[in-house]
Design a protein around this motif. Structure first.
Motif, PDB file in Angstrom:
ATOM      1  N   PRO A   6       0.946  -1.294  -0.004  1.00  0.00           N
ATOM      2  CA  PRO A   6      -0.159   0.037   0.074  1.00  0.00           C
ATOM      3  C   PRO A   6       0.888   1.378  -0.259  1.00  0.00           C
ATOM      4  CG  PRO A   6       0.188  -0.852   2.148  1.00  0.00           C
ATOM      5  CD  PRO A   6       0.907  -1.692   1.318  1.00  0.00           C
ATOM      6  N   PRO A   7       0.291   2.377  -0.264  1.00  0.00           N
ATOM      7  CA  PRO A   7       1.000   3.587  -0.123  1.00  0.00           C
ATOM      8  C   PRO A   7       1.116   4.024   1.347  1.00  0.00           C
ATOM      9  CG  PRO A   7      -1.179   4.299  -0.849  1.00  0.00           C
ATOM     10  CD  PRO A   7      -0.896   2.806  -0.659  1.00  0.00           C
ATOM     11  N   ASP A   8       1.989   5.070   1.845  1.00  0.00           N
ATOM     12  CA  ASP A   8       1.971   5.459   3.212  1.00  0.00           C
ATOM     13  C   ASP A   8       0.483   6.116   3.363  1.00  0.00           C
ATOM     14  OD1 ASP A   8       4.512   5.121   4.000  1.00  0.00           O
ATOM     15  OD2 ASP A   8       5.213   6.678   2.920  1.00  0.00           O
ATOM     16  N   VAL A   9      -0.176   5.578   4.675  1.00  0.00           N
ATOM     17  CA  VAL A   9      -1.200   5.953   4.892  1.00  0.00           C
ATOM     18  C   VAL A   9      -1.243   7.124   6.007  1.00  0.00           C
ATOM     19  CG1 VAL A   9      -2.768   4.138   4.274  1.00  0.00           C
ATOM     20  CG2 VAL A   9      -1.788   4.295   6.434  1.00  0.00           C
ATOM     21  N   ILE A  10       0.090   7.273   6.449  1.00  0.00           N
ATOM     22  CA  ILE A  10       0.639   8.418   7.487  1.00  0.00           C
ATOM     23  C   ILE A  10       1.703   9.070   6.755  1.00  0.00           C
ATOM     24  CG2 ILE A  10       1.314   8.768   9.898  1.00  0.00           C
ATOM     25  CD1 ILE A  10      -0.289   6.429  11.020  1.00  0.00           C
ATOM     26  N   ASP A  11       1.591  10.364   6.715  1.00  0.00           N
ATOM     27  CA  ASP A  11       2.825  11.048   5.964  1.00  0.00           C
ATOM     28  C   ASP A  11       3.877  11.177   6.931  1.00  0.00           C
ATOM     29  OD1 ASP A  11       2.042  13.053   7.382  1.00  0.00           O
ATOM     30  OD2 ASP A  11       1.024  14.253   5.391  1.00  0.00           O
ATOM     31  N   ALA A  32      -2.968  10.342   5.101  1.00  0.00           N
ATOM     32  CA  ALA A  32      -2.777  10.797   3.649  1.00  0.00           C
ATOM     33  C   ALA A  32      -3.006   9.699   2.703  1.00  0.00           C
ATOM     34  CB  ALA A  32      -1.295  11.437   3.446  1.00  0.00           C
ATOM     35  N   SER A  33      -3.150   9.867   1.326  1.00  0.00           N
ATOM     36  CA  SER A  33      -3.074   9.067   0.459  1.00  0.00           C
ATOM     37  C   SER A  33      -4.572   8.745  -0.268  1.00  0.00           C
ATOM     38  CB  SER A  33      -2.206   7.799   0.459  1.00  0.00           C
ATOM     39  OG  SER A  33      -3.168   6.647   1.237  1.00  0.00           O
ATOM     40  N   GLU A  34      -4.568   8.310  -1.219  1.00  0.00           N
ATOM     41  CA  GLU A  34      -5.869   7.776  -1.890  1.00  0.00           C
ATOM     42  C   GLU A  34      -6.448   6.525  -1.295  1.00  0.00           C
ATOM     43  OE1 GLU A  34      -2.797   5.560  -4.124  1.00  0.00           O
ATOM     44  OE2 GLU A  34      -3.072   7.647  -3.455  1.00  0.00           O
ATOM     45  N   TRP A  35      -5.920   5.933  -0.479  1.00  0.00           N
ATOM     46  CA  TRP A  35      -6.342   4.662   0.179  1.00  0.00           C
ATOM     47  C   TRP A  35      -7.224   5.310   1.487  1.00  0.00           C
ATOM     48  CZ3 TRP A  35      -4.205  -0.697   0.687  1.00  0.00           C
ATOM     49  CH2 TRP A  35      -3.663  -1.106  -0.669  1.00  0.00           C
ATOM     50  N   GLY A  71      -5.510  14.359   6.200  1.00  0.00           N
ATOM     51  CA  GLY A  71      -5.113  15.859   6.973  1.00  0.00           C
ATOM     52  C   GLY A  71      -5.061  15.590   8.313  1.00  0.00           C
ATOM     53  N   GLN A  72      -5.844  14.513   9.043  1.00  0.00           N
ATOM     54  CA  GLN A  72      -6.085  14.797  10.358  1.00  0.00           C
ATOM     55  C   GLN A  72      -4.551  14.163  11.081  1.00  0.00           C
ATOM     56  OE1 GLN A  72      -9.228  12.384  11.707  1.00  0.00           O
ATOM     57  NE2 GLN A  72     -10.888  13.843  10.415  1.00  0.00           N
ATOM     58  N   ASP A  73      -4.098  14.657  11.947  1.00  0.00           N
ATOM     59  CA  ASP A  73      -3.012  13.921  12.902  1.00  0.00           C
ATOM     60  C   ASP A  73      -3.374  12.759  13.384  1.00  0.00           C
ATOM     61  OD1 ASP A  73      -3.658  14.454  15.748  1.00  0.00           O
ATOM     62  OD2 ASP A  73      -3.473  16.552  15.263  1.00  0.00           O
ATOM     63  N   ARG A  74      -2.260  11.843  13.870  1.00  0.00           N
ATOM     64  CA  ARG A  74      -2.719  10.424  14.338  1.00  0.00           C
ATOM     65  C   ARG A  74      -3.692  10.605  15.144  1.00  0.00           C
ATOM     66  NH1 ARG A  74       3.556   8.645  15.420  1.00  0.00           N
ATOM     67  NH2 ARG A  74       3.214  10.770  16.284  1.00  0.00           N
ATOM     68  N   GLU A  75      -3.306  11.215  16.375  1.00  0.00           N
ATOM     69  CA  GLU A  75      -4.196  11.223  17.707  1.00  0.00           C
ATOM     70  C   GLU A  75      -5.708  11.719  17.393  1.00  0.00           C
ATOM     71  OE1 GLU A  75      -3.148  10.453  20.692  1.00  0.00           O
ATOM     72  OE2 GLU A  75      -1.425   9.921  19.816  1.00  0.00           O
ATOM     73  N   MET A  76      -5.810  12.744  16.418  1.00  0.00           N
ATOM     74  CA  MET A  76      -7.279  13.108  15.934  1.00  0.00           C
ATOM     75  C   MET A  76      -7.904  12.066  15.277  1.00  0.00           C
ATOM     76  SD  MET A  76      -8.519  16.238  13.833  1.00  0.00           S
ATOM     77  CE  MET A  76      -7.960  17.543  14.802  1.00  0.00           C
ATOM     78  N   PRO A  87       6.749   4.163  13.378  1.00  0.00           N
ATOM     79  CA  PRO A  87       7.653   3.276  12.392  1.00  0.00           C
ATOM     80  C   PRO A  87       7.091   3.285  11.017  1.00  0.00           C
ATOM     81  CG  PRO A  87       6.525   2.020  14.438  1.00  0.00           C
ATOM     82  CD  PRO A  87       6.000   3.387  14.063  1.00  0.00           C
ATOM     83  N   ARG A  88       8.175   3.504  10.339  1.00  0.00           N
ATOM     84  CA  ARG A  88       7.975   4.094   8.683  1.00  0.00           C
ATOM     85  C   ARG A  88       8.945   3.723   7.787  1.00  0.00           C
ATOM     86  NH1 ARG A  88       8.477   9.243   5.875  1.00  0.00           N
ATOM     87  NH2 ARG A  88       6.486   9.857   4.772  1.00  0.00           N
ATOM     88  N   LEU A  89       8.512   2.985   6.781  1.00  0.00           N
ATOM     89  CA  LEU A  89       8.981   2.534   5.612  1.00  0.00           C
ATOM     90  C   LEU A  89       9.545   3.957   5.042  1.00  0.00           C
ATOM     91  CD1 LEU A  89       7.819  -0.361   3.734  1.00  0.00           C
ATOM     92  CD2 LEU A  89      10.151  -0.322   4.793  1.00  0.00           C
ATOM     93  N   SER A  90      11.011   3.905   4.918  1.00  0.00           N
ATOM     94  CA  SER A  90      11.545   5.401   4.246  1.00  0.00           C
ATOM     95  C   SER A  90      13.039   5.050   3.501  1.00  0.00           C
ATOM     96  CB  SER A  90      11.808   6.326   5.715  1.00  0.00           C
ATOM     97  OG  SER A  90      12.226   7.397   4.818  1.00  0.00           O
ATOM     98  N   THR A  91      13.111   5.786   2.650  1.00  0.00           N
ATOM     99  CA  THR A  91      14.091   5.646   1.594  1.00  0.00           C
ATOM    100  C   THR A  91      15.406   6.539   2.487  1.00  0.00           C
ATOM    101  OG1 THR A  91      13.012   5.318  -0.319  1.00  0.00           O
ATOM    102  CG2 THR A  91      15.110   6.197  -0.463  1.00  0.00           C
ATOM    103  N   GLN A  92      16.344   5.769   2.698  1.00  0.00           N
ATOM    104  CA  GLN A  92      17.424   6.518   3.594  1.00  0.00           C
ATOM    105  C   GLN A  92      18.870   5.903   3.142  1.00  0.00           C
ATOM    106  OE1 GLN A  92      16.734   8.667   5.938  1.00  0.00           O
ATOM    107  NE2 GLN A  92      14.755   8.792   6.242  1.00  0.00           N
ATOM    108  N   TRP A  93      19.842   6.341   3.877  1.00  0.00           N
ATOM    109  CA  TRP A  93      21.141   5.713   3.494  1.00  0.00           C
ATOM    110  C   TRP A  93      21.626   4.741   4.912  1.00  0.00           C
ATOM    111  CZ3 TRP A  93      24.122   5.757  -0.762  1.00  0.00           C
ATOM    112  CH2 TRP A  93      23.663   6.827  -1.616  1.00  0.00           C
ATOM    113  N   PHE A  94      22.014   3.449   4.309  1.00  0.00           N
ATOM    114  CA  PHE A  94      22.281   2.747   5.339  1.00  0.00           C
ATOM    115  C   PHE A  94      23.632   1.963   5.245  1.00  0.00           C
ATOM    116  CE2 PHE A  94      17.824   2.410   4.699  1.00  0.00           C
ATOM    117  CZ  PHE A  94      17.079   2.554   5.950  1.00  0.00           C
ATOM    118  N   VAL A  95      24.250   1.407   6.336  1.00  0.00           N
ATOM    119  CA  VAL A  95      25.401   0.644   6.432  1.00  0.00           C
ATOM    120  C   VAL A  95      25.040  -0.689   6.743  1.00  0.00           C
ATOM    121  CG1 VAL A  95      27.637   0.296   7.358  1.00  0.00           C
ATOM    122  CG2 VAL A  95      26.891   2.664   7.196  1.00  0.00           C
ATOM    123  N   ARG A  96      25.654  -1.627   5.835  1.00  0.00           N
ATOM    124  CA  ARG A  96      25.550  -2.834   6.247  1.00  0.00           C
ATOM    125  C   ARG A  96      26.430  -3.612   7.242  1.00  0.00           C
ATOM    126  NH1 ARG A  96      22.865  -4.516   1.519  1.00  0.00           N
ATOM    127  NH2 ARG A  96      23.510  -3.539  -0.363  1.00  0.00           N
TER     128      ARG A  96
END
Length: 867
Positions: A271-276, A282-285, A292-297, A334-343
């Motif tokens: 799925p797309p990110d449903v929390i930005d 957020a997202s069409e899902w 646009g509502q924050d997580r708590e709301m 916890p979020r899937l994100s494109t980042q730089w990593f060290v193996r």
């Protein structure tokens, strides 16, 4: 202390100071760690070893930017409204101010650092080393850019490290949501969740394959409430069947376990990110009314919508661990994100092997198991941060051909298509990426400098156990990868200082004093000694005003000892270049104190080699306070006054000066300010105590017979003094005493040292009893390892003595009542650490016993008077 030699010969001793972060001022943990290191550094320097203690500070990227953000917010200024250059300028100003304060605190603490080699993790040379490390790892395939789970701080909009996440139990509502069967048949499957706002990102419901409640559900399809989207029910061993109803909603972009389950089932859609990034739905899902509502709301609104739909079967209060950002206080997403990593796995093996074969030793050794456990489960390291302050990631993108280049220096053209307008990566490196190079980058790496050749590997790292993996292990990985050698030979982990309620000292709790305030009030040396003794340095321990007061009392004892020595050293007394030459006529006390000093040096050096820091401090405390300043000073007064002849007076002066001067040398690494001043007050050779030679144990003669004999003598003195105290004898009285020695050797010692026993125990006579003779009438007995002792008791006391005893009884009774009241306080018993409670209970028993004995003595006197 001057500059360490540039090209020393032979073995060296070097330490790189763990760099304080420029986020704030030094705290007591810094004082503890630096005092331990300074002790070892000063001792090494006095022993003649080329010694380097290299200072520096850490830019502490994210943490510093957060501190500046909070500082500006108090002034009504928003960091988010500034350009990147403006942010960097503000942080640089903060850094300069706090750098001055940190360096001042290090100097005030008396830490003997080589300031000519001062380093900063963002100085130009260090920046080049950081870029070299990144590019080298990138070219080897050990640094990569990819999409992985990270700790996302939605308030700061950046990834943060595990160390920057604080976990605590927090209350929540556990909702049991019914997912109806997609085929329209009655019922469905109950899914328990505390995060209903993520329901829009569900791609499956998972159950454990061995759960007997759901065998028929696997393979069927259900509808996700509120969106009516069909998802499958799958079986996966990662599901905890004890949680809720044993059914888990799978939202792979917002939960690590869900993502791992998703990866094992390749047929599921991503799925797309449903929390930005800002923590908003957020997202069409996501249905339009929730976007646009924050997580708590959103959690409240989605829960209400599920109730209105009739999808909530029931709900229960639930407590679970919630991770919050240490930097912002926001709940981590916890979020899937494109980042730089060290193996990390390819780097971890060398570090583990180094500890296993003893090339790097951890002290105390009990931390080895923790080290192995962490290293066996090592995960790839996210090294990119979405902030302005830090080392820019040395990667450049070509907008013409999408080529990516990692380079130490910014390229002017694309190496692939020659396009000129390259775009730098917008992120900066995690602070730890520059810090893991600290032991060798500070010495000049990647250049082959003389410092790197002579002072690397370093001898020691002293630090806290909380960063064992985040820093210690990573430094080992980096050192073995880039240089093929360990960064240090030993690691010493100090404990955590706590208050009398067992809480960690922290400014947040308001229970941690500012070290500079303590130093202004009590002195740097009192603080230094207080963090070393009596609480074991390698364990968590209580630290408070009483600890500092006790340390200051010890320094006062040393001061008074030197004043005593001064009064007996005439002008022109030669410095003690060697231990006095004793003769057969030398008294036991002179033989004993020199032998005791030798034994103390041997055990002190042995304790330091084993990193038993508090034991080492305790040895010096015991020797100076009890052996030298109490026992020897007292027994030497007759000789020093000349009442035992001029030759013995000269010898005793020499013994006193030698032991005092050499003991100041031993103490100097622990308390440098006081010892330097006291050393200059007595005859000495040289300009600085800090540069005097370290004492060698074999300077003084070995004399085990004297050590044993004096233990017998002082055993007798202690016993007779205790009998005097317990029976409340008047100070001026000199009652006779008797002893039945435990053996002929003991008898011989006591006969030869009878005069010393009479003088120190304040008894009028000491007679020896045969093995079978009866106890003397009217005497008080005491049985010890050295024999049976008896002290004559007076037949009656004067009115003044009786009044003094009654006053002492009343005083002790008042103390007993106060102690018992404290023990009766339920709040005290609940809050007090076990050792404090035990001490109070023992104090009450001792006071009660002393009151009882005085009352018995008064009653006996009254009875004797009546008779």
């Amino acid at each position: 202390m001057g500059r360490a030699p540039d090209r020393p010969s032979g073995a060296t001793f070097s330490v790189a100071l763990p760099p304080p972060n420029v986020t704030g001022d030094l705290h007591l943990g810094h004082i503890l760690g630096n005092t331990v290191t300074d002790l070892l550094i000063r001792r090494s320097r006095m022993a003649g070893t080329p010694t380097l203690w290299l200072p520096g500070i850490d830019h502490a990227g994210l943490a510093t930017q957060v501190a500046v953000r909070a500082h500006l917010a108090k002034q009504g200024v928003r960091l988010d409204d500034m350009s990147r250059d403006q942010v960097i300028a503000r942080v640089e100003s903060w850094k300069q101010d706090h750098e001055r304060r940190i360096l001042n605190a290090l100097r005030v603490g008396g830490f003997s650092l080589d300031w000519s080699r001062y380093r900063y993790t963002m100085d130009p040379a260090y920046g080049r080393a950081t870029r070299r490390a990144f590019v080298q790892l990138y070219n080897a395939g050990l640094v990569y850019r990819g999409e992985r789970f990270v700790n996302w701080d939605p308030a700061l909009q950046t990834a943060v490290s595990d160390l920057e996440v604080e976990h605590a139990e927090e209350p929540a509502q556990l909702l049991y949501v019914r997912y109806p069967w997609a085929d329209g048949s009655p019922g469905g499957i109950l899914v328990a969740t505390v995060r209903p706002e993520t329901i829009f990102g569900d791609v499956a419901v998972a159950v454990h394959p061995d759960d007997p409640r759901h065998p028929e559900a696997v393979g069927r399809r259900v509808r996700v409430p509120l969106v009516d989207r069909e998802v499958p029910v799958i079986a996966d061993p990662g599901v905890d069947p004890t949680f809720g109803n044993g059914a888990l909603k799978i939202t792979p972009r917002h939960d690590l376990l869900d993502f791992e389950i998703y990866q094992r089932h390749p047929g599921l859609p991503m799925p797309p990110d449903v929390i930005d990034a800002e923590g908003r739905l957020a997202s069409e899902w996501v249905p339009v009314e929730f976007r646009g509502q924050d997580r708590e709301m959103a959690r409240e609104h989605v829960t209400r919508a599920l109730r209105d739909q009739g999808s909530i079967d029931h709900e229960t209060p639930y407590t679970h661990a919630v991770g919050r950002s240490e930097r912002s206080g926001a709940v981590i997403e916890p979020r899937l994100s494109t980042q730089w990593f060290v193996r990390m796995a390819p780097l971890a093996g060398a570090a583990v092997d180094a500890v296993r074969r003893g090339e790097v030793r951890l002290h105390p050794p009990r931390w080895e198991l923790t080290f192995y456990r962490w290293m066996e489960n090592v995960q790839d390291w996210c090294i990119s941060r979405q902030v302005a302050w830090g080392h820019p990631i040395p990667v450049y993108y070509c907008p013409a051909c999408d080529h990516l280049m990692a380079a130490e220096e910014a390229p002017t053209r694309c190496e692939k298509c020659q396009h000129a307008a390259l775009r730098p990566d917008p992120d900066v490196l995690d602070t730890w990426f520059s810090s893991w190079l600290w032991p060798f980058a500070t010495l000049g790496w990647p250049d082959e400098t003389p410092d790197l050749a002579h002072y690397f590997p370093t001898a020691l790292l002293e630090t806290g156990r909380d960063i064992m993996f985040f820093w210690v292990a990573r430094m080992m990985m980096a050192s073995y990868y880039f240089l093929g050698r360990p960064p240090f030979a030993s690691v010493f982990f100090h404990g955590i200082l706590r208050d009398d309620q067992g809480r960690k000292l922290s400014k947040h709790l308001g229970n941690s004093p500012d070290p500079l305030d303590v130093i202004r009030d009590r002195g740097a040396d009192a603080l230094r000694f207080a963090v070393l003794f009596p609480n074991p340095v390698d364990q968590d321990g209580v630290f408070g005003p009483a600890t500092v007061d006790n340390a200051r009392n010890f320094l006062t004892k040393a001061w008074n000892l030197v004043r005593f020595a001064q009064t007996h050293l005439p002008d022109g007394t030669d410095p003690p270049d060697r231990a006095p030459r004793l003769t057969e006529a030398s008294p036991l006390e002179n033989r004993w104190i020199l032998a005791k000093w030798r034994r103390t040096v041997e055990e002190f050096d042995q304790a330091l080699r084993a990193f038993e820091i508090t034991r080492a401090a305790g040895l010096l405390h015991s020797f100076l306070w009890y052996d030298l300043a109490d026992r020897y000073v007292e027994v030497s007064k007759e000789a020093l006054a000349g009442r035992r002849g001029e030759p013995l007076r000269r010898e005793t002066r020499e013994v006193l000066l030698f032991t005092v001067e050499r003991t100041l040398r031993l103490l100097h690494p622990l308390v440098p300010h006081v010892t330097e001043e006291l050393w200059h007050a007595i005859p000495h050779r040289g300009d600085l105590l800090a540069l005097a030679a370290w004492p060698a144990a074999d300077e003084a003669p070995e004399d085990p017979e004297a050590l044993v004999a004096m233990e017998v003598v002082y055993g007798a003195i202690r016993t007779l003094r205790s009998l005097r105290t317990e029976n409340h004898l008047a100070p001026a009285s000199l009652p006779p005493a008797w002893v039945r020695p435990s053996g002929e050797a003991t008898a011989e010692v006591l006969r030869s040292q009878k005069a010393l026993v009479l003088q120190q125990a304040r008894v009028g006579a000491l007679d020896f009893l045969d093995p079978g003779s009866p106890p003397p009438a009217g005497s008080a007995p005491s049985v010890t390892a050295h024999g049976e002792f008896f002290l004559a008791l007076p037949t009656g006391g004067s009115p003044a003595e009786r009044l003094a005893l009654e006053r002492e009884r009343d005083k002790l009774a008042a103390l007993l009542a106060k102690t018992e009241q404290r023990l009766g306080d339920a709040g005290f018993r609940h809050r007090a650490p076990p050792e404090v409670l035990k001490a109070a209970q023992e104090k009450a028993r001792d006071l009660a016993d002393r009151v009882r004995r005085i009352e018995e003595h008064l009653a006996a006197e009254a009875h004797a008077g009546a008779g």
